[in-house]
Design an enzyme around this catalytic site. Sequence first.
Site, PDB file in Angstrom:
ATOM      1  N   HIS A 263       0.874  -1.184   0.000  1.00  0.00           N
ATOM      2  CA  HIS A 263       0.000   0.000   0.000  1.00  0.00           C
ATOM      3  C   HIS A 263       0.911   1.233   0.000  1.00  0.00           C
ATOM      4  CE1 HIS A 263      -3.386   2.471   0.637  1.00  0.00           C
ATOM      5  NE2 HIS A 263      -3.681   2.230   1.901  1.00  0.00           N
ATOM      6  N   HIS A 302      -2.858  -2.053  -9.922  1.00  0.00           N
ATOM      7  CA  HIS A 302      -3.736  -1.464  -8.920  1.00  0.00           C
ATOM      8  C   HIS A 302      -4.983  -2.318  -8.823  1.00  0.00           C
ATOM      9  CE1 HIS A 302      -6.022   1.546  -6.744  1.00  0.00           C
ATOM     10  NE2 HIS A 302      -4.865   2.102  -6.475  1.00  0.00           N
ATOM     11  N   ASP A 358       2.485   5.647  -7.343  1.00  0.00           N
ATOM     12  CA  ASP A 358       3.772   5.481  -6.659  1.00  0.00           C
ATOM     13  C   ASP A 358       4.960   5.357  -7.603  1.00  0.00           C
ATOM     14  OD1 ASP A 358       2.989   5.614  -4.035  1.00  0.00           O
ATOM     15  OD2 ASP A 358       2.235   3.567  -4.084  1.00  0.00           O
TER      16      ASP A 358
END
Length: 422
Positions: A263, A302, A358
């Site tokens: 995460h 994702h 990210d």
Amino acid sequence: MTESVTITDNRTGESVEIPIENGGIHSNAFAKHMPGLWFYDPGFTATASAASSITDLDGANGILRYRGYPIEQLAEQSSFLEVCYLLLFGELPNHEQMDNWVHDVTYHTFIHENMRKRFMEGFHHDAHPMGMLMSAIAALSTFYPEAKEIFDPEIRYKQINRLISKGPTLAAMAYRASIGMPFVYPDNNLNYAENFLSMMWRVAEPNYEPNPVLAKALDVLLILHADHEQNCSTTTMRVVGSSHADPFSAAASATGALYGPRHGGANEQVIHMLEDIGSYDNIEPFVESVKLGEQRLMGFGHRVYKAYDPRARIVKEQADRVFEVTGKSPLLDIALKLEEIALEDDYFKSRNLYPNVDFYTGLIYQAMEFPLDMFTVLFTIGRMPGWLAHWQEMLQQEQRISRPRQLYVGPDARDYVPMASR
Ligand code: ACO
């Protein structure tokens, strides 16, 4: 076309027709007609755990909106504190509302001296700042015992304000403690992002002046992280909040969820991965090993997005602006090439794996000289308003305590065997 679903228990022939509302079917109707039969859904891949009006995420089409406003417009035109207000209270603030909100956040950034002197100094010198931040957020509940009055709107507002205003102070404090530097007190003349940079980097300057491009980039990154509907940490916030724990305890739990590499810890892992790859020549072999399932391409994939993460696009633009100030990261070329190869490879294409937020954020943070173990801390500061907005929404909806069922697959009843007979 009938907007409903019919479920038939083929053992008994019993059927139940459940209306489809807002794209889902309510479990109540099912539970009433077929008691003792549970949906098995570990990881909640097909379960909507909340009805929420905060964030609209269309993963198939790469769309993200806060309270209806596209993330692209907010990143371009808004500020993090305005986005906090929007998420928490549902509408963009007018002038007066914004002034009051900014004032309230700016004037609650200080923390009790005991937190710094006794609590923070108790950590080992090499403590991870995320562990320190998580503990510090939990500890705040002991300083504000009234926080447990969660149904009093004024008290609730105060705690929300405290968590948003003190987050950067605690985060910077954790960092400074970890490198043995003295704590820098908040500066009320700076805006939210600037003040955080000041608390992180200020040394002996009488007036610290953050670089406006870097402060703006940080503000945009905070906006991009501010909410993402029912992700792992927000779900944690809601689950813990559903027991009516105070918001500091719930936010500390959510911080724990964010700490994990799947995460919030992924941006740190992206840098490790790019450093391990090290050069162009190693990209192809790395991609092959990912395809063999030996490792994951961090910053890719994702649960919800099956298209390009819209936040990743905005981060990429910010990266260009930041690198103009800081100079280009040597890892950027590897990241760009890796993305190019992955986007053309059948393994990634067939699984709808695209860069997520990210993939490039770590490069920006690194260029801004944040150490790797601060990356998830930055994410925590950004996600705080989202957690709080969901917590507040859940309380206003009077949700029952979160308590899923399980499918028991262990041994049947058996008699205890005394130690001597085992
Ligand atoms: N690299 C290689 N393969 C991947 C990746 C990846 N990053 N992500 C998913 N896959 C593959 C899986 O191996 C699986 O393949 P299979 O069907 O052959 O078994 C398929 O894609 C589906 O993957 P799942 O693990 O079922 O997807 P899930 O929705 O459970 O996981 C997750 C999502 C955790 C984000 C995953 O994509 C991942 O681990 N990515 C890397 C970590 C990362 O970047 N996390 C940040 C997410 S964004 C955020 O939290 C802010």
